[in-house]
Write a protein that holds these residues in place. Sequence first.
Motif, PDB file in Angstrom:
ATOM      1  N   ARG A  40       0.937  -1.394  -0.070  1.00  0.00           N
ATOM      2  CA  ARG A  40      -0.287  -0.004  -0.031  1.00  0.00           C
ATOM      3  C   ARG A  40       0.847   1.322  -0.036  1.00  0.00           C
ATOM      4  O   ARG A  40       0.620   2.427   0.779  1.00  0.00           O
ATOM      5  CB  ARG A  40      -1.023  -0.069   1.107  1.00  0.00           C
ATOM      6  N   PHE A  41       1.872   1.258  -0.941  1.00  0.00           N
ATOM      7  CA  PHE A  41       2.558   2.195  -0.874  1.00  0.00           C
ATOM      8  C   PHE A  41       2.163   3.121  -2.057  1.00  0.00           C
ATOM      9  O   PHE A  41       1.778   2.583  -3.037  1.00  0.00           O
ATOM     10  CB  PHE A  41       4.282   1.888  -1.421  1.00  0.00           C
ATOM     11  N   PHE A  42       2.365   4.638  -1.821  1.00  0.00           N
ATOM     12  CA  PHE A  42       1.911   5.490  -2.683  1.00  0.00           C
ATOM     13  C   PHE A  42       2.669   6.779  -2.814  1.00  0.00           C
ATOM     14  O   PHE A  42       3.330   7.330  -1.706  1.00  0.00           O
ATOM     15  CB  PHE A  42       0.283   6.059  -2.377  1.00  0.00           C
ATOM     16  N   ILE A  43       2.933   7.135  -4.175  1.00  0.00           N
ATOM     17  CA  ILE A  43       3.700   8.243  -4.504  1.00  0.00           C
ATOM     18  C   ILE A  43       2.904   9.025  -5.284  1.00  0.00           C
ATOM     19  O   ILE A  43       2.469   8.956  -6.297  1.00  0.00           O
ATOM     20  CB  ILE A  43       5.074   7.833  -5.444  1.00  0.00           C
ATOM     21  N   ASP A  44       2.405  10.593  -4.499  1.00  0.00           N
ATOM     22  CA  ASP A  44       1.474  11.226  -5.232  1.00  0.00           C
ATOM     23  C   ASP A  44       2.012  12.172  -6.250  1.00  0.00           C
ATOM     24  O   ASP A  44       3.217  12.870  -5.808  1.00  0.00           O
ATOM     25  CB  ASP A  44       0.783  12.099  -4.058  1.00  0.00           C
ATOM     26  N   HIS A  45       1.643  12.419  -7.109  1.00  0.00           N
ATOM     27  CA  HIS A  45       2.275  13.045  -8.444  1.00  0.00           C
ATOM     28  C   HIS A  45       3.552  12.384  -8.714  1.00  0.00           C
ATOM     29  O   HIS A  45       3.726  11.958  -9.768  1.00  0.00           O
ATOM     30  CB  HIS A  45       2.527  14.487  -8.132  1.00  0.00           C
ATOM     31  N   GLY A  46       4.684  12.533  -7.985  1.00  0.00           N
ATOM     32  CA  GLY A  46       5.910  11.802  -8.174  1.00  0.00           C
ATOM     33  C   GLY A  46       7.082  12.131  -8.729  1.00  0.00           C
ATOM     34  O   GLY A  46       7.990  11.862  -8.783  1.00  0.00           O
ATOM     35  N   MET A  47       6.841  13.326  -9.699  1.00  0.00           N
ATOM     36  CA  MET A  47       8.094  13.549 -10.645  1.00  0.00           C
ATOM     37  C   MET A  47       9.270  14.236  -9.671  1.00  0.00           C
ATOM     38  O   MET A  47       9.003  14.872  -8.659  1.00  0.00           O
ATOM     39  CB  MET A  47       7.342  14.806 -11.427  1.00  0.00           C
ATOM     40  N   GLY A  48      10.379  13.558  -9.990  1.00  0.00           N
ATOM     41  CA  GLY A  48      11.674  14.004  -9.209  1.00  0.00           C
ATOM     42  C   GLY A  48      11.829  12.964  -8.179  1.00  0.00           C
ATOM     43  O   GLY A  48      12.733  13.299  -7.390  1.00  0.00           O
ATOM     44  N   VAL A  49      10.967  12.076  -7.709  1.00  0.00           N
ATOM     45  CA  VAL A  49      11.396  11.166  -6.600  1.00  0.00           C
ATOM     46  C   VAL A  49      12.502  10.344  -6.921  1.00  0.00           C
ATOM     47  O   VAL A  49      12.578   9.831  -7.983  1.00  0.00           O
ATOM     48  CB  VAL A  49      10.095  10.397  -6.261  1.00  0.00           C
ATOM     49  N   VAL A  50      13.255  10.029  -5.873  1.00  0.00           N
ATOM     50  CA  VAL A  50      14.468   9.323  -6.088  1.00  0.00           C
ATOM     51  C   VAL A  50      14.690   8.339  -4.743  1.00  0.00           C
ATOM     52  O   VAL A  50      14.802   8.752  -3.600  1.00  0.00           O
ATOM     53  CB  VAL A  50      15.728  10.304  -6.197  1.00  0.00           C
ATOM     54  N   ILE A  51      14.738   7.100  -4.838  1.00  0.00           N
ATOM     55  CA  ILE A  51      14.832   5.965  -3.843  1.00  0.00           C
ATOM     56  C   ILE A  51      15.894   5.213  -4.205  1.00  0.00           C
ATOM     57  O   ILE A  51      16.216   4.471  -5.248  1.00  0.00           O
ATOM     58  CB  ILE A  51      13.211   5.204  -3.890  1.00  0.00           C
ATOM     59  N   GLY A  52      17.086   5.220  -3.369  1.00  0.00           N
ATOM     60  CA  GLY A  52      18.139   4.671  -3.429  1.00  0.00           C
ATOM     61  C   GLY A  52      18.206   3.173  -3.158  1.00  0.00           C
ATOM     62  O   GLY A  52      17.044   2.684  -2.712  1.00  0.00           O
ATOM     63  N   GLU A  53      19.062   2.484  -3.355  1.00  0.00           N
ATOM     64  CA  GLU A  53      19.464   0.951  -3.466  1.00  0.00           C
ATOM     65  C   GLU A  53      19.222   0.275  -2.297  1.00  0.00           C
ATOM     66  O   GLU A  53      18.346  -0.661  -2.249  1.00  0.00           O
ATOM     67  CB  GLU A  53      20.670   0.533  -3.997  1.00  0.00           C
ATOM     68  N   THR A  54      19.573   0.865  -1.227  1.00  0.00           N
ATOM     69  CA  THR A  54      19.286   0.094   0.102  1.00  0.00           C
ATOM     70  C   THR A  54      18.359   0.765   0.825  1.00  0.00           C
ATOM     71  O   THR A  54      18.313   0.482   2.314  1.00  0.00           O
ATOM     72  CB  THR A  54      20.759   0.027   1.148  1.00  0.00           C
ATOM     73  N   THR A  55      17.409   1.466   0.294  1.00  0.00           N
ATOM     74  CA  THR A  55      16.305   1.879   1.184  1.00  0.00           C
ATOM     75  C   THR A  55      15.336   0.869   1.320  1.00  0.00           C
ATOM     76  O   THR A  55      15.048  -0.086   0.792  1.00  0.00           O
ATOM     77  CB  THR A  55      15.435   2.940   0.120  1.00  0.00           C
TER      78      THR A  55
END
Length: 238
Positions: free
Chosen positions: A77-92
């Motif tokens: 149930r993960f949600f990114i609203d709009h989202g442009m420019g979001v960065v999530i790294g490898e060990t997150t």
Amino acid sequence: MLKISSEDICTVFVRDPAARSKLEVLFCYPGLQAISFHRIAHFLWTHKFMFLARCISHISRFITGIEIHPGATIGRRFFIDHGMGVVIGETTEIGDDVLLYQGVVLGGTSLAKKKRHPTIGNNVVVGAAAVLLGPITVGDGARIGANSVVIHSVPPGATVVGIPGRIVSGEHKPVSPLEHAKLPDPVAEAIRTVLKEQEVLKERIKALEKAGGITAKKDDLEETMKKIETEFADDDVW
């Protein structure tokens, strides 16, 4: 996988009042598209098809404007609203029921091949353009205000705002994920406290001048101070 995808779609309707139909959500929500791509890429990554996983991640970034490394672990149930420019790294590592807004960065601070990205608990909300750096932990139910820069771990239920991010006192009431304008401002509160103390000191000085028969010149900064006091008034509404 199908059950999780169905949950992701339902989450959009819960998190975004603008969502009107499943067809709209499927074709017009880059946050949903990005997490769908990621679930496939992450499956391939964990099964050692790393090059293919990176290719899918890259395609997802091109289509959605959201970059999620296939090595990142993301809950349900993960949600990114709009989202442009979001960065999530490898060990997150991200728990369940987490909400991110546009421009959020979950980045690393080390070149070493080890845990170097944030761990996000359950029911966390991260406001627009917030930056979380390093192997920090954000506890369950925490709130990160828009444009905050967080470099230290955040305890469960805390609200963090500012640059660098500071934990706001627990005396503040909980804020809805959409009501970013109601987040407390510790800098403004500090300024209000200084202004109130200054007003008390001014009244004391006036009393002393009156008792001593002293006539003071008009303060050239009086008008400027009035403007500042108005800007930082407790009942200020923007």
